[in-house]
Design a protein around this motif. Structure first.
Motif: not given
Length: 627
Positions: A586-602
């Motif tokens: 997954v590529i995102t333009g936002s570096s504010l964080g908050g994707h780590e849990d989703e990365a583990v889940t999905h």
């Protein structure tokens, strides 16, 4: 208003606690309140006088001449009814103004003095009638009114003195003139002494009452001032809360602005890097390769600037959580070596690490972010020699601490610039011109380092000599290595530059046309077959078609049109081929964080735009197991 002995408790209980306070107030308002308080006591005093007259009538009914007794009772009843009328008028006109109340007070005082004279006259009219017990009862009844007047009139010395004189002076004169009784002069002297004692008692009581009232008045003033100050403090707290909420809203707006701006600005940079790498794949001209390298370096520099800006906004808005844990420095130093060793080697610098066997107790992400900034700065401003990252134990009064330092032999920092290096957007000036690679940055790196060290409660300091180098020192608590921890495996060989994806099928979901086209061109240049879509709906339509085939890799953007995300795309793809494991990036333009849990889940790996082709190539090779 006087009261008899039976009425004294009622009088004491009838006056409200706050009533005496205005009695000694100097202003007209205080007089008005005092007059109102006097009328409040009227029912009790009227009751006391009625009981006194009833006692006199019962004692001397058969002893006194009827004309004398009924005359005295008639005068007493008249005064009693006049005072009752006064009270009824007050009850009906409680909102009377101050001037009217002061007029009523004059008539009220006249009635009080008349009643005093009435009781003084009773001694002359009924003295000598009956037995000695009648005489004693007569004196006790009369004197009880003198005692009762102390509480009511003690603060009005002239009125009190006139009242007690009208009551006791006739009594003393009558007793002293009664020559038919032995010890009459002695009794007169005793009553005179009681007269003086009662006056003294009234003065003492009045003085104590005055002081109590003054103290209460001051207490009320202080309480009023305190209430005012409390209201002011409450208002200040309310304004502070409003200001805090406004500041929080401003910080959120700033963060959202930077997030949106960074996302929109990263998109063309991301596309530019992809097209540049595709150009390199198609051209073997050395000059073209050099230009592509320059483009990628510029994209890399801009990525660093975006990262610094977003780090500052996250720290300012409280978006950084501190989670201390044991950190093996061997593993941390190994990641730093893998990241910075090629850069140091390119500049001919030696990158060294000491103290790998120690363990720190700190937030592993924040500690690594601090050291990355410090090592990056050290390499950037060092041309000869090297950079050393070391860790040593130090004994402190509060216990052992771990001193982590970053040494360099670079250009150094002037004494005048040292106090300001932690400020935002400040870049220290050097005695010699800086190279192009040294001028990169906004001057935010050390500001981020300082704020992160404050968050971790890890003091940081710096020493420097121009032309000799700089050392940054960070103190963190000593940690204990977790049981059963596994030493990091040595790094494998570097990914080869030439990545081939022959025979691989990759699904791309990206709404930005330039980025999507750049990804397709680059992936095809690496030999892959590509199916590209701009929305989740287009992907779902393809999945429903008979020609859909399972991809080897999914490469999706996080933010997609119609409020959909890359997670929706992953879910749709994996639902179509539920029995297969489909790797995803997954590529995102936002570096504010908050994707780590989703990365583990999905089960996906995350890349932040702009993604340099080298990083994308390494991540694809990792996900597909290409060697």
């Amino acid at each position: 208003m006087p009261a008899d002995a039976a009425g004294l408790p009622a009088i004491a209980g009838a006056v409200p606690p706050a009533a005496p306070a205005p009695a000694v107030a100097g202003g007209p308002g205080g007089r008005v309140d005092h007059i109102r308080a006097l009328y409040v006591q009227t029912p009790a005093t009227l009751t006391g006088n009625l009981i006194g007259m009833a006692l006199m009538a019962s004692m001397f009914w058969s002893l006194a001449p009827p004309g004398r007794l009924f005359g005295w009772l008639a005068v007493g009843a008249t005064l009693w009814l006049l005072r009752l009328a006064h009270y009824v008028r007050f009850r009906r006109q409680q909102d009377a103004d101050g001037e009217q109340l002061r007029l009523w007070r004059r008539s009220w005082m006249a009635l009080v003095l008349c009643q005093g004279a009435l009781w003084g006259t009773a001694v002359w009219l009924f003295w000598g009638l009956g037995t000695h017990y009648h005489v004693v009862a007569l004196i006790l009844i009369v004197y009880s009114y003198c005692l009762g007047s102390v509480q009511l009139l003690a603060t009005q010395s002239r009125v009190f003195l006139a009242f007690i004189s009208l009551v006791l002076t006739p009594t003393i004169v009558r007793i002293a003139s009664d020559t038919s009784q032995a010890w009459h002069l002695q009794l007169a002297i005793i009553l005179t002494l009681l007269f003086c004692i009662t006056v003294l008692m009234a003065r003492t009581y009045g003085s104590a009452l005055g002081q109590a009232i003054t103290l209460k008045t001051r207490t009320d003033e202080l309480a009023g001032r305190l209430r005012t100050e409390m209201l002011a403090a409450e208002e200040a707290r309310r304004l502070a809360d409003e200001a805090r909420r406004a500041a929080e809203a401003a910080n959120r707006a700033k963060t959202q602005f930077f997030a949106a701006a960074s996302h929109d600005l990263r998109q063309p940079l991301h596309a530019m890097g992809l097209f540049a790498e595709a150009l390199r794949q198609r051209s073997h001209d050395p000059e073209v390769a050099s230009l592509v390298n320059s483009i990628n370096e510029s994209v890399d520099a801009l990525e660093g600037l975006f990262g610094e800006l977003l780090d500052i906004t996250r720290i300012d808005t409280g978006g950084v959580d501190v989670n201390p844990a044991p950190v093996r420095l061997r593993e941390l130093f190994q990641r730093l070596r893998l990241h910075f060793e090629p850069v140091a080697f390119e500049k001919g610098l030696m990158l060294s690490f000491r103290g790998e066997g120690l363990v720190a107790h700190a937030d592993p992400v924040l500690l690594e972010r601090v050291l990355r900034n410090l090592v990056s700065n050290a390499i950037r401003y060092t041309d000869d020699g090297g950079v050393l990252v070391s860790a040593r134990l130090r004994q402190r009064p509060e216990g052992p601490r771990l001193l982590v330092q970053v040494w360099d032999s670079g250009i150094g920092i002037s004494e005048a610039s040292l106090p300001r290096i932690w400020e935002e957007f400040f870049q220290a000036q050097s005695n010699r011109p800086l190279e192009a690679h040294q001028r990169k940055g906004l001057g935010l790196g050390l500001a981020i380092v300082k704020r992160l060290s404050v968050l971790m409660e890890a003091p940081i300091s710096v020493r420097s000599r121009q032309g000799h180098g700089t050392v940054f020192s960070l103190e963190v608590p000593v940690g204990k290595a977790p049981r059963g921890s596994i030493e990091a495996a040595p790094a494998g060989p570097k990914m080869p530059i030439g990545l081939t994806l022959e025979g691989r099928f990759i699904v791309v979901v990206e709404d930005e046309a330039a980025v999507r086209e750049g990804l397709v061109v680059l992936l095809q240049a690496w030999g892959a077959r590509v199916a590209a879509f701009d929305t989740v709906e287009a992907l779902e339509a393809w999945l429903a078609s008979p020609g859909a085939e399972p991809p080897d890799l999914q490469l999706v953007d996080y933010r997609l049109p119609q409020g959909r995300t890359g997670i929706d795309a992953l879910v749709a793809l994996r639902a179509r081929w539920a029995g297969r494991r489909l790797p995803a990036i997954v590529i995102t333009g936002s570096s504010l964080g908050g994707h780590e849990d989703e990365a583990v889940t999905h089960d996906y790996h995350l890349l932040i735009k702009p993604v340099l082709p080298n990083k994308l190539r390494a991540m694809i090779a990792f996900k597909l197991g290409v060697r």
